[in-house]
Design a protein around this motif. Structure first.
Motif, PDB file in Angstrom:
ATOM      1  N   ALA A   1       3.003  -0.089   4.567  1.00 34.06           N
ATOM      2  CA  ALA A   1       1.955  -1.095   4.701  1.00 34.06           C
ATOM      3  C   ALA A   1       0.576  -0.474   4.479  1.00 34.06           C
ATOM      4  O   ALA A   1      -0.284  -1.078   3.831  1.00 34.06           O
ATOM      5  N   ALA A   2       0.381   0.743   4.976  1.00 32.80           N
ATOM      6  CA  ALA A   2      -0.928   1.396   4.813  1.00 32.80           C
ATOM      7  C   ALA A   2      -1.211   1.621   3.332  1.00 32.80           C
ATOM      8  O   ALA A   2      -2.326   1.392   2.861  1.00 32.80           O
ATOM      9  N   ALA A   3      -0.183   2.053   2.605  1.00 37.26           N
ATOM     10  CA  ALA A   3      -0.370   2.291   1.170  1.00 37.26           C
ATOM     11  C   ALA A   3      -0.680   0.981   0.454  1.00 37.26           C
ATOM     12  O   ALA A   3      -1.532   0.940  -0.435  1.00 37.26           O
ATOM     13  N   ALA A   4      -0.001  -0.094   0.869  1.00 38.12           N
ATOM     14  CA  ALA A   4      -0.242  -1.396   0.234  1.00 38.12           C
ATOM     15  C   ALA A   4      -1.658  -1.874   0.533  1.00 38.12           C
ATOM     16  O   ALA A   4      -2.351  -2.394  -0.349  1.00 38.12           O
ATOM     17  N   GLU A   5      -2.105  -1.668   1.782  1.00 37.52           N
ATOM     18  CA  GLU A   5      -3.473  -2.077   2.151  1.00 37.52           C
ATOM     19  C   GLU A   5      -4.491  -1.319   1.298  1.00 37.52           C
ATOM     20  O   GLU A   5      -5.515  -1.856   0.914  1.00 37.52           O
ATOM     21  N   ALA A   6      -4.201  -0.056   1.042  1.00 38.39           N
ATOM     22  CA  ALA A   6      -5.139   0.770   0.289  1.00 38.39           C
ATOM     23  C   ALA A   6      -4.926   0.638  -1.213  1.00 38.39           C
ATOM     24  O   ALA A   6      -5.674   1.223  -1.992  1.00 38.39           O
ATOM     25  N   ASN A   7      -3.870  -0.099  -1.565  1.00 37.34           N
ATOM     26  CA  ASN A   7      -3.565  -0.304  -2.974  1.00 37.34           C
ATOM     27  C   ASN A   7      -3.285   1.013  -3.711  1.00 37.34           C
ATOM     28  O   ASN A   7      -3.766   1.233  -4.810  1.00 37.34           O
ATOM     29  N   ILE A   8      -2.543   1.882  -3.040  1.00 34.80           N
ATOM     30  CA  ILE A   8      -2.128   3.124  -3.711  1.00 34.80           C
ATOM     31  C   ILE A   8      -0.596   3.177  -3.717  1.00 34.80           C
ATOM     32  O   ILE A   8       0.041   2.650  -2.802  1.00 34.80           O
ATOM     33  N   PRO A   9       0.008   3.795  -4.734  1.00 39.35           N
ATOM     34  CA  PRO A   9       1.473   3.862  -4.765  1.00 39.35           C
ATOM     35  C   PRO A   9       2.044   4.853  -3.748  1.00 39.35           C
ATOM     36  O   PRO A   9       1.337   5.778  -3.328  1.00 39.35           O
ATOM     37  N   VAL A  10       3.284   4.650  -3.368  1.00 37.58           N
ATOM     38  CA  VAL A  10       3.976   5.573  -2.453  1.00 37.58           C
ATOM     39  C   VAL A  10       5.191   6.146  -3.163  1.00 37.58           C
ATOM     40  O   VAL A  10       5.927   5.405  -3.821  1.00 37.58           O
TER      41      VAL A  10
END
Ligand code: ATP
Length: 271
Positions: free
Chosen positions: A69-78
């Motif tokens: 979720a944090a990556a999605a909020e920041a719009n960065i890939p995981v």
């Protein structure tokens, strides 16, 4: 077809609104992601960017979910990986996988690397669990430490690792410049359990009131987020089974409470 696939992917994307409780972990991760996105701002004020975050706590408490979720909020890939993938019987393969993982991350940056079950590689070297010849995992661990030491702030990579066994981790992993941010993810409190239940009921037909959901949360003392997700799923399946797929179902608060009590009773009998 392409369009549909894209839409489905987005629906599957988890955001902070899909994570109940875990406020401390959410805040800490957001702050760190801010560093990744704007390293120059922080460099100017002389702040060192954390390279690694360790999420630790009991199984099913949402460690993977929060990272996603944090990556999605920041719009960065995981990039997802697991410590157990690195522990290979063939000499050198674990270390190679670690190298490849960081190479892939450098190409994708800014991004997040998520390593589940870090304890599989990061066990305390020389501890009983490693003694007796687990040299391969030691080589892998050294490779991981090298990679973490090697990347710079402008690489814009954050490594998030998760474990249920923080106490048995090798201290070398926890040193500054490695996983120096440790965040405990605990079992949810009663209010947090209610919030998690609400999240998982969001797209389900029900008429339970807030009060009834709090009662349900009280019954579910000791449950993790994963237990609660499972409970709601099973309760919905049971409602469908009772009424059939042809009829519209709507679970009442009492249906959910009775279902949870029934599950608890079965568990006690089995124990
Ligand atoms: P493990 O230590 O076993 O790997 P974990 O802590 O990484 O577990 P997750 O895999 O993130 O736990 O959780 C499993 C599922 O349980 C999630 O996909 C989600 O459906 C549900 N869940 C867990 N915690 C929460 C939470 N805080 N809020 C909402 N749902 C949750």
């Amino acid at each position: 077809f392409k369009g549909k696939q894209k839409k489905d992917l987005r629906q599957d994307e988890k955001r902070f609104a899909d994570v109940g409780g875990c406020l401390k972990a959410k805040e800490a991760l957001l702050e760190i992601i801010e560093y990744i996105r704007k390293p120059e701002v922080y460099r100017e004020i002389g702040v060192r960017m954390p390279k690694g975050v360790l999420l630790y706590g009991p199984p099913g408490t949402g460690k993977t979910l929060i990272a996603k979720a944090a990556a999605a909020e920041a719009n960065i890939p995981v990039i997802f990986s697991s410590g157990s993938e690195f522990v290979e019987v063939f000499a050198g393969l674990g270390a190679k996988r670690v190298r490849d993982l960081f190479k892939q991350a450098r190409a994708l940056s800014p991004c997040m690397i998520f390593i589940d079950e870090i304890d599989a590689v990061g066990f305390h070297r020389g501890s009983a669990s490693v003694m007796g010849g687990h040299r391969e995992s030691e080589t892998t661990l050294n490779q991981l430490l090298n990679e973490m030491d090697g990347f710079q702030e402008n690489d814009q990579i954050i490594v998030v690792a998760a474990t249920n066994l923080a106490t048995s981790l090798d201290p070398a992993l926890l040193r500054p410049g490695r996983f120096d941010h440790k965040i405990e993810v605990t079992l949810p409190s009663v209010e947090e359990r209610r919030d998690i239940i609400k999240i998982h009921l969001r797209n389900k037909p029900h008429s339970a009131s807030d009060e009834e959901l709090l009662k349900l949360a009280k019954i579910m003392e000791g449950a993790s987020g994963a237990d609660l997700e499972n409970l709601i799923n099973l309760a919905t399946l049971s409602a469908v089974r009772k009424r059939g797929t042809q009829q519209k179902i709507s679970m009442t608060g009492d249906d959910l409470i009775q279902f949870a009590l029934g599950q608890k009773q079965t568990q006690t009998q089995q124990a």
